[in-house]
Design a protein around this motif. Structure first.
Motif, PDB file in Angstrom:
ATOM      1  N   LEU A  70      -5.648  39.122  15.397  1.00 52.61           N
ATOM      2  CA  LEU A  70      -5.032  38.162  16.313  1.00 52.61           C
ATOM      3  C   LEU A  70      -3.781  37.541  15.702  1.00 52.61           C
ATOM      4  O   LEU A  70      -2.757  37.387  16.373  1.00 52.61           O
ATOM      5  CB  LEU A  70      -6.040  37.076  16.676  1.00 52.61           C
ATOM      6  CG  LEU A  70      -7.145  37.479  17.645  1.00 52.61           C
ATOM      7  CD1 LEU A  70      -8.257  36.434  17.649  1.00 52.61           C
ATOM      8  CD2 LEU A  70      -6.590  37.660  19.052  1.00 52.61           C
ATOM      9  N   GLU A 100      -0.842  40.183  15.384  1.00 59.55           N
ATOM     10  CA  GLU A 100      -0.243  40.614  16.644  1.00 59.55           C
ATOM     11  C   GLU A 100       0.424  39.475  17.411  1.00 59.55           C
ATOM     12  O   GLU A 100       1.118  39.720  18.400  1.00 59.55           O
ATOM     13  CB  GLU A 100      -1.305  41.251  17.538  1.00 59.55           C
ATOM     14  CG  GLU A 100      -1.849  42.561  17.018  1.00 59.55           C
ATOM     15  CD  GLU A 100      -0.805  43.668  17.031  1.00 59.55           C
ATOM     16  OE1 GLU A 100       0.060  43.651  17.928  1.00 59.55           O
ATOM     17  OE2 GLU A 100      -0.850  44.535  16.144  1.00 59.55           O
ATOM     18  N   ASN A 101       0.220  38.230  16.961  1.00 64.62           N
ATOM     19  CA  ASN A 101       0.754  37.070  17.678  1.00 64.62           C
ATOM     20  C   ASN A 101       1.347  36.089  16.675  1.00 64.62           C
ATOM     21  O   ASN A 101       0.611  35.435  15.925  1.00 64.62           O
ATOM     22  CB  ASN A 101      -0.349  36.384  18.487  1.00 64.62           C
ATOM     23  CG  ASN A 101      -0.985  37.313  19.515  1.00 64.62           C
ATOM     24  OD1 ASN A 101      -0.486  37.489  20.615  1.00 64.62           O
ATOM     25  ND2 ASN A 101      -2.116  37.923  19.149  1.00 64.62           N
ATOM     26  N   ILE A 106       0.030  32.382  16.311  1.00 60.90           N
ATOM     27  CA  ILE A 106      -1.382  32.113  16.025  1.00 60.90           C
ATOM     28  C   ILE A 106      -1.579  31.967  14.529  1.00 60.90           C
ATOM     29  O   ILE A 106      -1.175  32.817  13.734  1.00 60.90           O
ATOM     30  CB  ILE A 106      -2.289  33.227  16.574  1.00 60.90           C
ATOM     31  CG1 ILE A 106      -2.378  33.131  18.096  1.00 60.90           C
ATOM     32  CG2 ILE A 106      -3.686  33.158  15.961  1.00 60.90           C
ATOM     33  CD1 ILE A 106      -3.275  34.175  18.742  1.00 60.90           C
ATOM     34  N   ARG A 153      -3.317  41.390  21.459  1.00 56.98           N
ATOM     35  CA  ARG A 153      -2.184  40.774  22.155  1.00 56.98           C
ATOM     36  C   ARG A 153      -2.622  40.150  23.482  1.00 56.98           C
ATOM     37  O   ARG A 153      -2.145  39.082  23.866  1.00 56.98           O
ATOM     38  CB  ARG A 153      -1.081  41.809  22.388  1.00 56.98           C
ATOM     39  CG  ARG A 153       0.194  41.215  22.961  1.00 56.98           C
ATOM     40  CD  ARG A 153       1.383  42.076  22.675  1.00 56.98           C
ATOM     41  NE  ARG A 153       1.670  42.136  21.251  1.00 56.98           N
ATOM     42  CZ  ARG A 153       2.347  41.190  20.592  1.00 56.98           C
ATOM     43  NH1 ARG A 153       2.778  40.115  21.230  1.00 56.98           N
ATOM     44  NH2 ARG A 153       2.578  41.304  19.311  1.00 56.98           N
ATOM     45  N   TYR A 190      -5.600  38.840  24.137  1.00 54.92           N
ATOM     46  CA  TYR A 190      -6.253  37.573  23.813  1.00 54.92           C
ATOM     47  C   TYR A 190      -5.225  36.526  23.407  1.00 54.92           C
ATOM     48  O   TYR A 190      -5.338  35.350  23.780  1.00 54.92           O
ATOM     49  CB  TYR A 190      -7.276  37.766  22.686  1.00 54.92           C
ATOM     50  CG  TYR A 190      -8.672  38.028  23.193  1.00 54.92           C
ATOM     51  CD1 TYR A 190      -9.578  36.985  23.372  1.00 54.92           C
ATOM     52  CD2 TYR A 190      -9.093  39.308  23.510  1.00 54.92           C
ATOM     53  CE1 TYR A 190     -10.869  37.216  23.840  1.00 54.92           C
ATOM     54  CE2 TYR A 190     -10.384  39.556  23.985  1.00 54.92           C
ATOM     55  CZ  TYR A 190     -11.257  38.500  24.145  1.00 54.92           C
ATOM     56  OH  TYR A 190     -12.526  38.736  24.617  1.00 54.92           O
ATOM     57  N   GLY A 191      -4.209  36.940  22.653  1.00 50.22           N
ATOM     58  CA  GLY A 191      -3.161  35.999  22.271  1.00 50.22           C
ATOM     59  C   GLY A 191      -2.457  35.428  23.490  1.00 50.22           C
ATOM     60  O   GLY A 191      -2.231  34.207  23.578  1.00 50.22           O
ATOM     61  N   GLU A 192      -2.118  36.277  24.437  1.00 48.32           N
ATOM     62  CA  GLU A 192      -1.465  35.822  25.664  1.00 48.32           C
ATOM     63  C   GLU A 192      -2.365  34.895  26.471  1.00 48.32           C
ATOM     64  O   GLU A 192      -1.907  33.888  27.030  1.00 48.32           O
ATOM     65  CB  GLU A 192      -1.077  37.035  26.517  1.00 48.32           C
ATOM     66  CG  GLU A 192       0.022  37.881  25.907  1.00 48.32           C
ATOM     67  CD  GLU A 192       0.234  39.179  26.662  1.00 48.32           C
ATOM     68  OE1 GLU A 192      -0.539  39.439  27.613  1.00 48.32           O
ATOM     69  OE2 GLU A 192       1.173  39.925  26.302  1.00 48.32           O
ATOM     70  N   ARG A 244      -2.586  31.591  24.645  1.00 48.89           N
ATOM     71  CA  ARG A 244      -1.295  30.895  24.734  1.00 48.89           C
ATOM     72  C   ARG A 244      -1.130  30.232  26.106  1.00 48.89           C
ATOM     73  O   ARG A 244      -0.714  29.062  26.201  1.00 48.89           O
ATOM     74  CB  ARG A 244      -0.165  31.898  24.502  1.00 48.89           C
ATOM     75  CG  ARG A 244       1.218  31.279  24.369  1.00 48.89           C
ATOM     76  CD  ARG A 244       2.264  32.362  24.119  1.00 48.89           C
ATOM     77  NE  ARG A 244       1.936  33.143  22.941  1.00 48.89           N
ATOM     78  CZ  ARG A 244       1.574  34.445  22.961  1.00 48.89           C
ATOM     79  NH1 ARG A 244       1.491  35.082  24.123  1.00 48.89           N
ATOM     80  NH2 ARG A 244       1.307  35.068  21.851  1.00 48.89           N
TER      81      ARG A 244
END
Length: 232
Positions: free
Chosen positions: A17, A20-21, A24, A219, A221-223, A226
């Motif tokens: 996580l 890729e972000n 985070i 990505r 999950y990051g989006e 966010r």
């Protein structure tokens, strides 16, 4: 900046996580925005995941909230089932990725399961064995299905995931959402068995609070995290 707290076991996916972000940050402290695998944490999302770390408690909650699952049994019920020619699966309270399961066809198998071995934990509860056509993983966030994939198993029981075939998924998604709600989580990845035309029958196996993430999932999950943060 999003702050995710993690446990030792959930570190690999927490690292994905963060990699890729860029926005985070991860740590093993107890305070943050999102709990990714710690039993309890001072976070806004998933502050307490203890209902899923103990598999027996989780399945008891499924039963209380009418989540469709394989029938939960105690030892006596498991014995009656195998004597009637049915197959059952013995499970310990804690296990990961299907390891430590006892597939029981006879009374002798059930007795071995409740005794356990040095290398394999004893079963604390049993479930009916379900023959299914398909298995899915459904990622749920705050009551919405954000991604669903179908598992494709290899001979060594490992699996890959891919886009589901041309088949109705409504029952699969509904069961997954109900399961996450039943265990009191804000998000989770749900393993669901399905059988029949248009997945007419479904059974929830479990909810994962810090699922393995491959491909584009870190990505996604990051989006999702966010967007949640921006709306606070």
């Amino acid at each position: 900046m999003l702050h995710i707290v993690y446990s030792g076991r959930s570190k690999p996916t927490a690292l994905k996580l963060a990699q890729e972000n860029e926005d985070i940050n991860i740590s093993r402290t107890n305070d943050g925005d999102i709990n990714w695998g710690r039993a309890r944490a001072n976070t806004k999302l998933n502050p307490d995941i203890s209902n899923v770390t103990n598999k027996r408690i989780m399945r008891g909650l499924f039963a209380e909230h009418d989540v469709p699952t394989p029938l939960l049994m105690d030892v006596g019920e498991a014995m009656q089932a195998v004597l009637a020619g049915k197959e059952v699966v013995g499970r310990p309270d804690q296990h990961t990725k299907g390891r430590g399961l006892w597939r029981c066809k006879t009374a002798v198998d059930v007795k071995k399961a409740i005794t356990g071995t040095r290398r394999k934990k004893a079963a604390t509860h049993f479930m009916e064995y379900v023959e299914s056509d398909r298995e899915y993983r459904v990622h749920v966030f705050q009551g919405k299905s954000i991604r669903i994939s179908e598992k494709v198993f290899n001979e060594d029981k490992s699996y890959t995931t891919g886009k589901p075939g041309n088949i109705k998924l409504r029952r699969v998604r509904e069961a997954a959402k109900l399961a996450v709600e039943a265990v009191g989580l804000d998000f989770g990845a749900v393993d669901v068995l399905a059988r029949g035309a248009d997945n007419a029958e479904v059974w929830v196996l479990e909810v994962n609070s810090a699922p393995g993430l491959g491909g584009s999932m870190p990505r996604l999950y990051g989006e999702t995290f966010r967007k949640w943060k921006e709306e606070q």
